[in-house]
Scaffold this active site. Structure first.
Site, PDB file in Angstrom:
ATOM      1  N   GLU B  47       5.739  11.162  15.167  1.00  0.00           N
ATOM      2  CA  GLU B  47       5.886   9.726  15.395  1.00  0.00           C
ATOM      3  C   GLU B  47       5.789   9.373  16.881  1.00  0.00           C
ATOM      4  OE1 GLU B  47       7.860  11.467  13.365  1.00  0.00           O
ATOM      5  OE2 GLU B  47       8.067  10.408  11.455  1.00  0.00           O
ATOM      6  N   PHE B 109      21.224   8.406   3.051  1.00  0.00           N
ATOM      7  CA  PHE B 109      20.237   9.404   3.455  1.00  0.00           C
ATOM      8  C   PHE B 109      19.166   8.736   4.318  1.00  0.00           C
ATOM      9  CE2 PHE B 109      16.137  11.611   2.567  1.00  0.00           C
ATOM     10  CZ  PHE B 109      16.411  12.754   3.294  1.00  0.00           C
ATOM     11  N   GLN B 110      18.870   9.304   5.452  1.00  0.00           N
ATOM     12  CA  GLN B 110      17.883   8.798   6.405  1.00  0.00           C
ATOM     13  C   GLN B 110      18.174   7.372   6.870  1.00  0.00           C
ATOM     14  OE1 GLN B 110      13.830   9.755   5.125  1.00  0.00           O
ATOM     15  NE2 GLN B 110      14.103  11.719   6.160  1.00  0.00           N
ATOM     16  N   LYS B 159      13.789  -1.175   2.490  1.00  0.00           N
ATOM     17  CA  LYS B 159      12.875  -0.900   1.382  1.00  0.00           C
ATOM     18  C   LYS B 159      12.873  -2.023   0.345  1.00  0.00           C
ATOM     19  CE  LYS B 159      11.883   2.861  -1.863  1.00  0.00           C
ATOM     20  NZ  LYS B 159      10.771   3.752  -1.507  1.00  0.00           N
ATOM     21  N   MET B 466       6.084  19.495  39.541  1.00  0.00           N
ATOM     22  CA  MET B 466       6.751  18.508  40.379  1.00  0.00           C
ATOM     23  C   MET B 466       8.198  18.907  40.649  1.00  0.00           C
ATOM     24  SD  MET B 466       6.282  15.905  42.181  1.00  0.00           S
ATOM     25  CE  MET B 466       5.115  14.590  41.834  1.00  0.00           C
TER      26      MET B 466
END
Lengths: 159, 554
Positions: B47, B109-110, B159, B466
């Site tokens: 993602e 969940f999630q 959802k 760096m």
């Protein structure tokens, strides 16, 4: 120095979190904050007292950053004299039979109302501007203030 | 109409051509609608890659980039990409699925409070709990993301809201009471600015990303034509003014050119346009440009007077303000100043040492040579980024894409993928270090599957360069965590993904390898074994003023 700002916001959930997050994220100090609906239920008003921590430039940033929030509709900073402001406090003061009448006398002078009495304590309700509340609390301190609850300041423009 | 459907309707109406993302249970209804609409969906392999690709697409094209992910881990993986876009004011709409409204707050969940998580890194965000609000929210989101000072907006859609029906049509306009960006500069302030310019003897234009966002390049060039004021740009604005011009001072700040920093420090008027006086620019703020009056043009009022005092503030869109300014501006008398600048440019040019190994700066120069400067260049973060900024002369805006504000390693490659979708026919190159390329290397699949001709130039020095440079200069060479042992074989790795890999170990092989890569129609990973302990110079040490540069060439 403390500054009072009045902020009109959309009355949506999460708006308080946005305002609070802005202050915490940028290191600005909130002294008090009071929120409630206006006559238009879609709009709320927040009265925020901000401590500029000795740097007046902070206030310009506070205002600009608040304005940048999408849910903020309008901001007004009240300078001295432009507004009237009040705060309500509830103070639970320790009492004995010896001190009760003294405390009641002080309460009367400050137009504080007694809203609860028990053998060892009195609960006083008082409304006023900063100075008055500070003065009252100073006087009550020697009896012992067991608990203090304040609403935070609300302010409204004059006229 | 179902929530998922109205979302897609809205995206089509907003002109969205491509969405980058990753599916999951909480967005499955939205994905199902992809079949019915003419929007290209690009599956990235992470993602974060989706968010950076949307960002790269947006920076290259100026359009709003769109990415999508599912609830909790999908959303949290977008976070770095959203924060990157926020810090650099990139227009982006991020869509996330959420657990059904009835389960919100139950640690389902999630489930994650992605609106809470992204509140400080979005311009605005929404949790849509009623499908009737969805059409308006989508309209608002695109309006907010792309107007004023642009930025990312996140919409979290549970959802059940995706599945519920609404009769609300997609609105034609977004009306937001508390959001009215000021585009036109105040005429009085613009007049003050013109007067300041006429009075100035040592003026400098200091131009930032806001000039790119507002499309001010042409007006800026016109202003310089009229006034001969030298121009220095921030990292975010490289190319907005041609660095091939004698009046270009290149980049300023920590790794800017010495002449840009000298010019700023000696100037009597700084005209900041769409820049925000970031600490990488100002160095020690109390010693910054002591003799200068400061004029500041910015569409975001919070940028003004945030870090420095401002004598001539102009709130407004840089392009529109410069357009008005150009109507009335007259040049000041700055002949001796320009002479001084010419001599600084001659005396303190950007340079590097040739030690026999491939100098990384040389690779950048050859990239410019091989492309003729006609390319979109992305970078990762660190030395690769600074050398690119220093040694590739950018001449057009939106041809240099880099994470400036957040400084996100792993940005460049997925951003290059996004840019390639915006411009399928242009050459797009990611200049990377061997450290940062590994942060989103999985997107090689995305490049291969979509047959994107993106080229990755790895300046492989075996270090996190760096940080190693700082350890060398300020921590007595005590290298901790910066030696990249066990790097993969990048050529084999490219081949494993189905891309072309080329390794170059000698200086004379650099240009031919680049030419070969540019001819190849697919993705290529070029692994340049460069000098290991090369540093980025010049450099302003932390806490110093920007005149106090280490040149590194002594």
């Amino acid at each position: 120095m403390r500054h009072t700002i009045s902020v009109l916001v959309e009355n949506k959930f999460g708006v308080l979190a946005r305002v609070a997050g802005l202050f915490s994220g940028r290191g600005f100090n909130i002294s008090s904050l009071a929120v409630g609906e206006t006559m238009d239920p879609a709009v709320s008003r927040m009265t925020i007292v901000v401590d500029d921590q000795g740097s007046p430039r902070i206030m310009e940033q506070v205002e600009k950053q608040l304005n940048k929030l999408i849910n903020v509709i309008k901001i007004q900073e009240f300078s001295r004299g432009e507004s009237v402001d009040r705060e309500l406090i509830l103070a639970k003061v320790k009492t004995t039979s010896a001190t009760r009448s003294e405390i009641l006398e002080i309460a009367q002078i400050f137009r504080a109302r007694v809203i609860d009495v028990s053998p060892s304590a009195l609960v006083l309700e008082v409304t006023g501007a900063d100075d008055k509340i500070k003065a009252l609390l100073n006087l009550l301190a020697r009896y012992g203030v067991k608990e203090l609850v304040r609403t935070g300041k609300v302010a409204i423009a004059r006229g | 109409m179902k929530g998922a459907k109205i979302l897609l309707e809205g995206l089509v109406k907003e002109g969205v051509e491509v969405i980058f993302g990753y599916p999951g249970g909480a967005v499955i209804d939205i994905f199902d609608e992809f079949h019915n609409y003419p929007i290209k969906f690009i599956l990235t392999r992470h993602e974060q890659g989706a968010a950076h690709a949307a960002d790269g697409y947006a920076r290259a094209s100026g359009k709003t980039g769109v990415c999508i992910a599912t609830s909790r881990p999908g959303g949290t993986n977008l976070v770095t990409g959203i924060a990157t876009a926020y810090m650099d004011s990139v227009p982006m709409v991020a869509l996330t699925g959420q657990v059904p409204t009835a389960m919100i707050g139950n640690d389902a969940f999630q489930e994650a409070d992605i609106v809470g998580i992204t509140r400080p890194i979005t311009k605005h965000n929404y949790l849509v709990t009623d499908v009737d609000d969805l059409p308006g929210v989508i309209k608002e989101a695109f309006h907010i993301a792309s107007s004023g000072r642009p930025g990312p907006v996140l919409i979290d859609i549970p959802k059940d809201v995706q599945q519920a029906d609404t009769k609300r049509p997609y609105p034609k306009k977004a009306e937001i009471a508390g959001y009215k960006p000021v585009y036109q500069g105040h005429p009085r302030q613009i007049k003050n600015l013109a007067e300041a310019i006429a009075a100035a003897r040592k003026p400098v234009l200091y131009v930032g990303g806001g000039a790119v966002a507002s499309g001010a390049s042409a007006e800026l060039r016109k202003l310089v034509e009229k006034t001969s004021i030298p121009v220095t740009t921030t990292l975010m604005a490289l190319g907005v003014f041609p660095e091939t011009s004698p009046l270009s001072l290149g980049m300023l700040g920590m790794h800017g050119t010495q002449y840009a920093n000298f010019a700023i420090m000696d100037s009597d008027l700084i005209i900041a346009a769409g820049a925000r006086f970031d600490d990488r620019i100002t160095g020690k703020i109390s010693e910054f440009a002591p003799h200068a009056r400061i004029a500041h043009i910015d569409i975001d009022p919070t940028s003004l007077k945030k870090n420095v005092r401002v004598d001539v503030p102009v709130v407004g869109d840089v392009r529109l303000v410069l357009k008005e300014l150009n109507k009335i501006v007259k040049p000041g008398k700055c002949g001796p100043w320009l002479k001084q600048i010419r001599s600084w440019k001659k005396e303190f040019p950007l340079a590097y040492r040739d030690t026999g190994l491939i100098p990384p700066q040389y690779v950048i120069e050859q990239v410019y040579k091989a492309t003729g400067g006609d390319a979109i260049i992305c970078t990762e973060v660190g030395q690769n980024q600074m050398w690119t900024a220093q040694f590739y002369p950018f001449t057009e805006p939106r041809t240099f894409l880099s994470s400036g504000g957040l400084g996100t390693m792993g940005y460049g490659f997925p951003a290059a993928i996004g840019a390639q979708f915006a411009f399928p026919d242009r050459t797009v190159i990611d200049i990377a270090g061997d450290g940062s390329i590994q942060m989103n290397i999985q997107e090689l699949t995305t490049a291969v599957v979509n047959k994107l001709p993106v080229k990755v130039v790895i300046l492989n020095n075996g270090y996190l360069g760096m940080v190693r440079q700082w350890q060398e200069l300020f921590y007595k060479k005590r290298y901790a965590g910066t030696i990249l042992e066990g790097n993969p074989d990048f050529v084999k790795l490219a081949e494993a993904y189905g891309a072309m890999g080329i390794r170059v170990e000698e200086k004379k092989g650099v240009l031919p390898a680049l030419k070969k890569a540019l001819k190849h129609p697919g993705p290529v990973v070029l692994d340049f074994k460069v000098a290991g302990e090369e540093n980025v110079y010049p450099m302003v040490p932390a806490g110093a003023n920007i005149r106090q540069m280490i040149s590194g060439m002594a």
